[in-house]
Design a protein around this motif. Structure first.
Motif, PDB file in Angstrom:
ATOM      1  N   ALA A  51      68.996  25.627 -31.813  1.00 19.90           N
ATOM      2  CA  ALA A  51      67.960  24.608 -31.965  1.00 19.90           C
ATOM      3  C   ALA A  51      67.288  24.328 -30.628  1.00 19.90           C
ATOM      4  O   ALA A  51      66.047  24.212 -30.543  1.00 19.90           O
ATOM      5  N   LEU A  52      68.055  24.208 -29.574  1.00 19.47           N
ATOM      6  CA  LEU A  52      67.489  23.939 -28.255  1.00 19.47           C
ATOM      7  C   LEU A  52      66.659  25.111 -27.750  1.00 19.47           C
ATOM      8  O   LEU A  52      65.609  24.915 -27.117  1.00 19.47           O
ATOM      9  N   LYS A  53      67.081  26.326 -28.054  1.00 19.55           N
ATOM     10  CA  LYS A  53      66.299  27.487 -27.635  1.00 19.55           C
ATOM     11  C   LYS A  53      64.995  27.579 -28.418  1.00 19.55           C
ATOM     12  O   LYS A  53      63.985  28.031 -27.877  1.00 19.55           O
ATOM     13  N   MET A  54      65.004  27.139 -29.652  1.00 17.86           N
ATOM     14  CA  MET A  54      63.781  27.125 -30.448  1.00 17.86           C
ATOM     15  C   MET A  54      62.734  26.188 -29.818  1.00 17.86           C
ATOM     16  O   MET A  54      61.544  26.487 -29.822  1.00 17.86           O
ATOM     17  N   LEU A  55      63.202  25.060 -29.293  1.00 18.92           N
ATOM     18  CA  LEU A  55      62.286  24.038 -28.805  1.00 18.92           C
ATOM     19  C   LEU A  55      61.925  24.191 -27.330  1.00 18.92           C
ATOM     20  O   LEU A  55      60.811  23.805 -26.936  1.00 18.92           O
ATOM     21  N   SER A  56      62.832  24.723 -26.538  1.00 21.61           N
ATOM     22  CA  SER A  56      62.632  24.706 -25.072  1.00 21.61           C
ATOM     23  C   SER A  56      61.540  25.672 -24.638  1.00 21.61           C
ATOM     24  O   SER A  56      61.286  26.694 -25.262  1.00 21.61           O
ATOM     25  N   LYS A  57      60.911  25.307 -23.545  1.00 21.98           N
ATOM     26  CA  LYS A  57      59.838  26.138 -22.977  1.00 21.98           C
ATOM     27  C   LYS A  57      60.449  27.377 -22.316  1.00 21.98           C
ATOM     28  O   LYS A  57      61.527  27.353 -21.795  1.00 21.98           O
TER      29      LYS A  57
END
Length: 209
Positions: free
Chosen positions: A203-209
């Protein structure tokens, strides 16, 4: 069959959170209803079948729950409380860092799925059958979770920690991850922590720049 998949965890997972379960007959009715709704389906399950599973007659069941719809509502409210409890145990909204808040959201949702697979299955598959007049409080809680998650994502975008994406769509994508986990969690060979942390990381990799 869902029943076969869920049975793989039936002996190793509680049906409902013990600290949220009413004492006595009402609690036994809720446990029987969750198993029936998850494995057979809400529409396909009769009150008489639930009563028989508990070892009572259907009139006694109606003395605790006025209808099958109200029984489903009670089950779904337990689901919401289990997610809220996991969120509180994981630390709650103690930080302004949107990455940490998203991790808490995903961890709470996934822990509820892995700990209570029967309950999660009812929430995902059977909530659609709840009578509209009973669904209002549940929808209010659901909308609150969606709004809080969307705000967190928007905060991350404004802080330039997350990619610029429609925050509402991103919230739906995260919820979809948890929903799909519900459909296969009972048949996998991964331990709960590994599953949960993999979903948090993704989830964090989906959102992070």
């Amino acid at each position: 069959m869902l029943e076969k998949k869920l049975s793989l965890r039936a002996d190793e997972r509680p049906v409902l959170p013990a600290d949220e379960l009413p004492k006595g007959t009402a609690g036994r009715i809720l446990e029987a209803a969750v198993v029936r709704f998850a494995t057979t389906g809400f529409r396909e399950t009769s009150v008489r079948e639930i009563a028989a599973d508990v070892g009572i007659n259907h009139a006694t069941l109606y003395s605790h729950f006025a209808s099958k719809d109200e029984l489903l509502l009670a089950v779904l409210m337990l689901r919401h409380r289990s997610v809220e409890q996991e969120f509180e145990l994981s630390g709650g909204p103690v930080t302004d860092d949107p990455r940490v808040r998203i991790a808490l959201f995903m961890r709470a949702g996934m822990t509820a799925v892995t700990q209570y697979p029967f309950l999660a299955a009812v929430y995902v598959n059977e909530m659609q059958w709840l009578a509209p007049e009973l669904a209002a409080p549940l929808l209010t809680l659901y909308k609150g979770i969606i709004a809080a998650t969307t705000r967190t994502i928007q905060d991350g975008i404004e802080q330039e920690r997350f990619r610029t994406v429609p925050a509402e769509l991103a919230t739906g994508a995260l919820g979809g991850l948890i929903e799909q986990a519900t459909r296969w969690v009972a048949q996998n060979s991964y331990n709960d922590e590994e599953m949960t942390e993999t979903y948090v990381d993704f989830a964090l990799k989906m959102l992070s720049k």
